[in-house]
Enzyme design. Structure first.
Site, mmCIF file in Angstrom:
data_model
loop_
_atom_site.group_PDB
_atom_site.id
_atom_site.type_symbol
_atom_site.label_atom_id
_atom_site.label_comp_id
_atom_site.label_asym_id
_atom_site.label_seq_id
_atom_site.Cartn_x
_atom_site.Cartn_y
_atom_site.Cartn_z
ATOM 1 N N GLY A 147 0.843 -1.184 0.000
ATOM 2 C CA GLY A 147 0.000 0.000 0.000
ATOM 3 C C GLY A 147 0.874 1.228 0.000
ATOM 4 O O GLY A 147 2.009 1.214 -0.497
ATOM 5 N N ILE A 182 2.494 2.806 2.451
ATOM 6 C CA ILE A 182 3.752 2.715 3.202
ATOM 7 C C ILE A 182 4.774 1.914 2.413
ATOM 8 O O ILE A 182 5.943 2.315 2.298
ATOM 9 C CB ILE A 182 3.509 2.081 4.584
ATOM 10 C CG1 ILE A 182 2.599 2.970 5.423
ATOM 11 C CG2 ILE A 182 4.841 1.848 5.304
ATOM 12 C CD1 ILE A 182 2.118 2.330 6.707
ATOM 13 N N ARG A 236 -1.772 -9.362 -1.850
ATOM 14 C CA ARG A 236 -2.859 -10.345 -1.982
ATOM 15 C C ARG A 236 -3.721 -10.099 -3.211
ATOM 16 O O ARG A 236 -4.336 -11.025 -3.726
ATOM 17 C CB ARG A 236 -3.720 -10.337 -0.712
ATOM 18 C CG ARG A 236 -3.010 -10.965 0.494
ATOM 19 C CD ARG A 236 -3.919 -11.069 1.686
ATOM 20 N NE ARG A 236 -4.309 -9.753 2.173
ATOM 21 C CZ ARG A 236 -5.346 -9.532 2.972
ATOM 22 N NH1 ARG A 236 -6.134 -10.532 3.326
ATOM 23 N NH2 ARG A 236 -5.609 -8.315 3.394
ATOM 24 N N SER A 237 -3.764 -8.855 -3.685
ATOM 25 C CA SER A 237 -4.457 -8.551 -4.942
ATOM 26 C C SER A 237 -3.429 -8.000 -5.918
ATOM 27 O O SER A 237 -2.439 -7.392 -5.508
ATOM 28 C CB SER A 237 -5.586 -7.541 -4.712
ATOM 29 O OG SER A 237 -5.073 -6.353 -4.136
ATOM 30 N N THR A 291 6.776 -3.071 10.844
ATOM 31 C CA THR A 291 6.149 -1.828 11.314
ATOM 32 C C THR A 291 4.642 -1.882 11.087
ATOM 33 O O THR A 291 3.972 -0.849 11.107
ATOM 34 C CB THR A 291 6.740 -0.607 10.577
ATOM 35 O OG1 THR A 291 6.626 -0.809 9.160
ATOM 36 C CG2 THR A 291 8.198 -0.389 10.950
ATOM 37 N N ARG A 299 1.723 -4.778 12.181
ATOM 38 C CA ARG A 299 1.110 -5.188 13.437
ATOM 39 C C ARG A 299 1.850 -6.421 13.942
ATOM 40 O O ARG A 299 2.223 -7.301 13.164
ATOM 41 C CB ARG A 299 -0.386 -5.511 13.262
ATOM 42 C CG ARG A 299 -1.288 -4.294 13.147
ATOM 43 C CD ARG A 299 -1.371 -3.524 14.454
ATOM 44 N NE ARG A 299 -2.280 -2.379 14.390
ATOM 45 C CZ ARG A 299 -1.935 -1.157 14.056
ATOM 46 N NH1 ARG A 299 -0.682 -0.912 13.693
ATOM 47 N NH2 ARG A 299 -2.809 -0.172 14.056
ATOM 48 N N GLU A 327 1.324 -4.874 23.762
ATOM 49 C CA GLU A 327 1.932 -3.550 23.899
ATOM 50 C C GLU A 327 1.319 -2.823 25.100
ATOM 51 O O GLU A 327 0.113 -2.888 25.298
ATOM 52 C CB GLU A 327 1.720 -2.740 22.618
ATOM 53 C CG GLU A 327 2.406 -3.348 21.405
ATOM 54 C CD GLU A 327 2.219 -2.513 20.135
ATOM 55 O OE1 GLU A 327 1.546 -1.456 20.209
ATOM 56 O OE2 GLU A 327 2.739 -2.910 19.087
ATOM 57 N N HIS A 387 6.574 1.126 19.080
ATOM 58 C CA HIS A 387 5.414 1.451 18.248
ATOM 59 C C HIS A 387 5.358 2.962 17.993
ATOM 60 O O HIS A 387 4.348 3.637 18.267
ATOM 61 C CB HIS A 387 4.117 0.968 18.889
ATOM 62 C CG HIS A 387 2.995 0.827 17.886
ATOM 63 N ND1 HIS A 387 1.934 -0.030 18.067
ATOM 64 C CD2 HIS A 387 2.776 1.426 16.688
ATOM 65 C CE1 HIS A 387 1.108 0.061 17.032
ATOM 66 N NE2 HIS A 387 1.611 0.951 16.182
ATOM 67 N N ALA A 402 6.618 4.371 14.896
ATOM 68 C CA ALA A 402 6.957 4.632 13.498
ATOM 69 C C ALA A 402 6.262 5.875 12.954
ATOM 70 O O ALA A 402 6.842 6.639 12.180
ATOM 71 C CB ALA A 402 6.616 3.418 12.636
#
Length: 304
Positions: free
Chosen positions: A151, A153, A173-174, A227, A229, A258, A277, A279
């Protein structure tokens, strides 16, 4: 119509108060960043919109908020904190925010890659303890990076990696295409990549996606960056692979639990670089994030 930012840390609280317009619907900024779910109904009162950063919103708690019709989650990983389908059954709509920190998160992933390749964290720890630890690093120029999930990022990460002379592979995945990026099957990416950077959303299909079986298909000594999940990786399988050096180094900004508990196994492994966490935590991303949340409120309220 009213909104409540339920768990604002000092930085985001200041940003929200600065960007909130006099013409906007009323916004209550609760500066209790460590609020617990059971405290949400009292703070919400009869407000219509809940803005939430990092606090769990169980369905039974949402049911206790009589005016609640919208939840604006500050990010994309709402499912880690609430059940959108169950909330929908209560006529509560969940809104997420994409793209606010693409550059910030990619820069963090890029930095973790370099820190992992050069062993800076271990040398820093050793020198602070009075030891002169010299380690052999990995030269990244000319190496291959594999991006799992593609995506905004990942597109930024591809730009950065290409700029330092890396070959960029990706799997999504697509079907997708992107200049300078070669999209390949997952097994090829796992086998060829010197660095693997994860950019998957967390859902039922991606939970535990990086399994022991997929780790075994990776190039021995691979650098693994996450970065996205924490739960997209089978944590125990990763720990086992770090100990055997199948994974040469992991740069991690996200974790199953977390904050990371004290004495967690990952804190005791030398070939891991840890980030809390953070980023997305830049002034630019914070402004983008809060402005997007306020735009959700404006749209909900029928404002421009």
């Amino acid at each position: 119509m009213k909104a409540v930012f339920i768990d604002a840390n000092p930085t985001l609280a200041d940003v929200a108060e600065r960007l909130h317009r006099a013409t906007d619907i009323p916004l209550k900024v609760n500066r209790q960043a460590d609020i617990t779910p059971d405290q949400i109904p009292a703070v919400m009162g009869d407000a219509d919109i809940l803005i939430v950063d990092h606090t769990n919103v169980p369905t039974d708690i949402a049911r206790q908020c009589p005016g609640l019709k919208h939840v604006v989650f500050l990010g994309t990983g709402a499912r880690s904190y609430m059940n959108p389908e169950e909330l929908a059954e209560l006529d509560i709509e969940v809104h997420i925010i994409k793209g606010y920190g693409d550059t910030a998160v990619a820069e963090c992933a890029f930095a973790l890659m370099w820190a992992s390749a050069k062993g800076f964290a271990a040398m820093d720890r050793g020198m602070r303890a009075g030891n002169w630890l010299r380690t052999d690093g990995v030269q990244l120029t000319g190496k291959t990076i594999g991006l799992i999930g593609f995506g905004g990022i990942a597109a930024e990460m591809a730009r950065l990696a290409s700029g330092c002379g890396m070959e960029v592979l990706a799997w999504n995945r697509s079907p997708k295409s992107h200049q300078g990026v070669k999209f390949v099957e997952l097994d090829e990416l796992l086998a060829r990549s010197h660095v693997i950077s994860l950019h998957l959303l967390l859902n039922d299909e991606t939970r535990g996606f990086i399994s022991a079986e997929r780790i075994a298909k990776m190039r021995p000594g691979v650098i693994l960056i996450n970065t996205a999940r924490g739960a997209v990786i089978n944590e125990q399988a990763m720990i086992d692979a770090l100990k055997t050096k199948q994974i040469g180094h992991a740069g991690l900004d996200v974790f199953d639990i977390e904050p990371l508990p004290a004495n967690h196994p990952l804190t005791k492994i030398e070939n891991v670089t840890l980030s809390a966490h953070s980023a997305f935590r830049t002034p630019e991303a914070s402004d983008n994030l809060i402005e997007a949340s306020l735009n959700h409120c404006r749209r909900i309220a029928g404002q421009k």
